[in-house]
Design an enzyme around this catalytic site. Structure first.
Site: not given
Ligand code: GLU
Length: 429
Positions: A69, A93, A105, A189, A220, A357
């Site tokens: 993810k 994370k 990513k 976030t 954001n 998410s």
């Molecule tokens: N891009 C966000 C992060 O760095 C969200 C990632 C997601 O929701 O999968 O945590």
């Protein structure tokens, strides 16, 4: 002195914290190697009829805890090394907040501000076509990141559905509500970071209305955390974007600043004297000056690597809340720690986005639509319990919050690796 790349810096930190967690050598080795990295060249037909090529990446760092993810970033600085570092941080994370996901990513090396809306749609769809076999609801689930948003997620989902001739809202998160997105994903976030900050303020015995905050980056995440902290009574004395920063001793009204930025597309818009800046006394400063302000809480909310061993000594904030991924380089950790600055690390502070998410993915898979109250209360539960676990571990074992977050996450991942058998298991049979 050699300058380390972002991924090298992330690996140095991982190795050093894995030692703290007393991990088996085989487990550390497993975590140092990204599982899959794919690069694709995306051809894009421009509005004027010409064709351009853009480099695009997706890294599935590892899937020990579940399907991978992580977001997709559109930025001129995107490269393979950065994508790998960001995928590694996603892995940690997801484990910190206890989500059943590994880390991933992706990104495209592009300045999306130079594209027309139609070019942006074609490029977003091309990304999904390029990685259509790499991504999937049980395999790898993208989401928004820097300079990508819900509309882009909607285009990518539509492209995936047309390639696979199926309905698959669970292939991507952060979609528009109408296309299966979750209520509460847009500010998740910022809200997650806000919840962590409130916990920190409580633990430190500080008074909300005495707190001065500086926010570096007004996308954001930065906007929502600033808005929520201001509503709670804190003073947001400085805000910046890539063009520059504004400072006001008496604090900004974040909502008006945001409206102004939406219209002028940059905080610079407030430098003029006929808008919001006209009603509030303020001065303009640089991003570098913002980082060194004498505030209680500094919130880096832009890109990685802004706090280095060169400027760490200038930081005067009592606490740093990392909404950006990787804003403090590993090389600066010691300086920051010696100064006694409390850092809520990115892998905890910005985990609210991926947490909601996860809620979106659950809703898509089970055909449910949760109320905003349900999303927000579940987010609060996840974030405060993750914060509490990390805080308690740090207190009990004399660790920093970052060390505690990594130790906690690495132990969860290592249990999965060990369950598959390490050398000790095989040689003792
Ligand atoms: N891009 C966000 C992060 O760095 C969200 C990632 C997601 O929701 O999968 O945590």
């Amino acid at each position: 002195m050699t300058q380390h790349s972002t991924f090298e810096d992330a690996l140095f930190r991982l190795k050093s914290l894995a030692e703290l967690a007393n991990l088996n050598h085989e487990v550390i080795e497993a975590l140092l190697h990204p599982k899959q990295m794919m690069e694709v060249s995306l051809p894009l037909r421009m509005d004027d009829g010409s064709k351009k090529y853009y480099s695009a990446y997706r890294c599935r760092y590892n899937n020990y805890l579940g399907p991978t993810k992580g977001g997709v970033r559109f930025h001129p600085n995107v490269n393979e090394d950065e994508v790998k570092a960001l995928a590694l941080w996603m892995t940690i994370k997801c484990a910190v907040v206890g989500l059943p996901f590994g880390g991933a990513k992706g990104g495209i090396t592009v300045n999306p501000k130079e594209l027309s809306p139609m070019e942006l749609e074609r490029l977003s769809r091309a990304y999904m076509r390029g990685f259509a076999d790499f991504i999937g609801p049980h395999l790898d689930i993208p989401a928004p990141d820097v300079y990508t948003n819900s509309r882009i997620m909607g285009w990518m989902m539509a492209e995936y559905e047309s390639i696979h001739r199926t309905h698959a809202p669970d292939v991507i998160t952060g979609k528009p509500i109408e296309l299966g997105g979750s209520l509460g994903r847009d500010d998740a976030t910022g809200r997650g970071a806000y919840l962590c900050t409130l916990e920190l303020i409580k633990k430190m015995g500080w008074t909300l209305t005495d707190i001065k905050v500086a926010v570096q980056g007004f996308g954001n995440g930065g906007y929502h955390v600033a808005r929520l902290l201001q509503q709670a009574g804190c003073k947001i004395v400085a805000v910046s974007d890539s063009q520059g920063a504004v400072y006001s001793e008496s604090g900004f009204d974040i909502e008006s600043l945001w409206q102004e930025k939406q219209q002028s597309k940059q905080i610079k818009g407030v430098y003029c004297d006929d808008s919001v800046c006209g009603i509030i006394e303020h001065s303009t400063i640089t991003n570098e000056q913002l980082l060194a302000l004498d505030v209680d809480i500094l919130i880096p909310a832009a890109l990685e690597g802004v706090i280095t061993k060169h400027n760490a000594k200038d930081i005067k904030a009592k606490a740093i809340v990392e909404i950006a991924n990787g804003p403090i380089l590993f090389e600066a950790d010691d300086i920051i720690n010696t100064k006694g600055i409390k850092v809520i690390p990115d892998v905890l502070a910005n985990a609210g986005g991926v947490t909601v998410s996860y809620f979106e993915w659950i809703q898509n898979r089970s055909g449910q639509s949760w109320s905003l109250e349900k999303v927000q209360s579940q987010l609060k539960e996840k974030m405060t319990s993750a914060f509490d676990t990390v805080w308690t571990l740090a207190e009990n074992d004399g660790l920093t919050l970052r060390e505690a977050a990594y130790v906690n996450a690495l132990k969860k991942i290592s249990r999965v690796i060990e369950a598959q058998g390490t050398r000790q298991y095989f040689v003792s049979r």
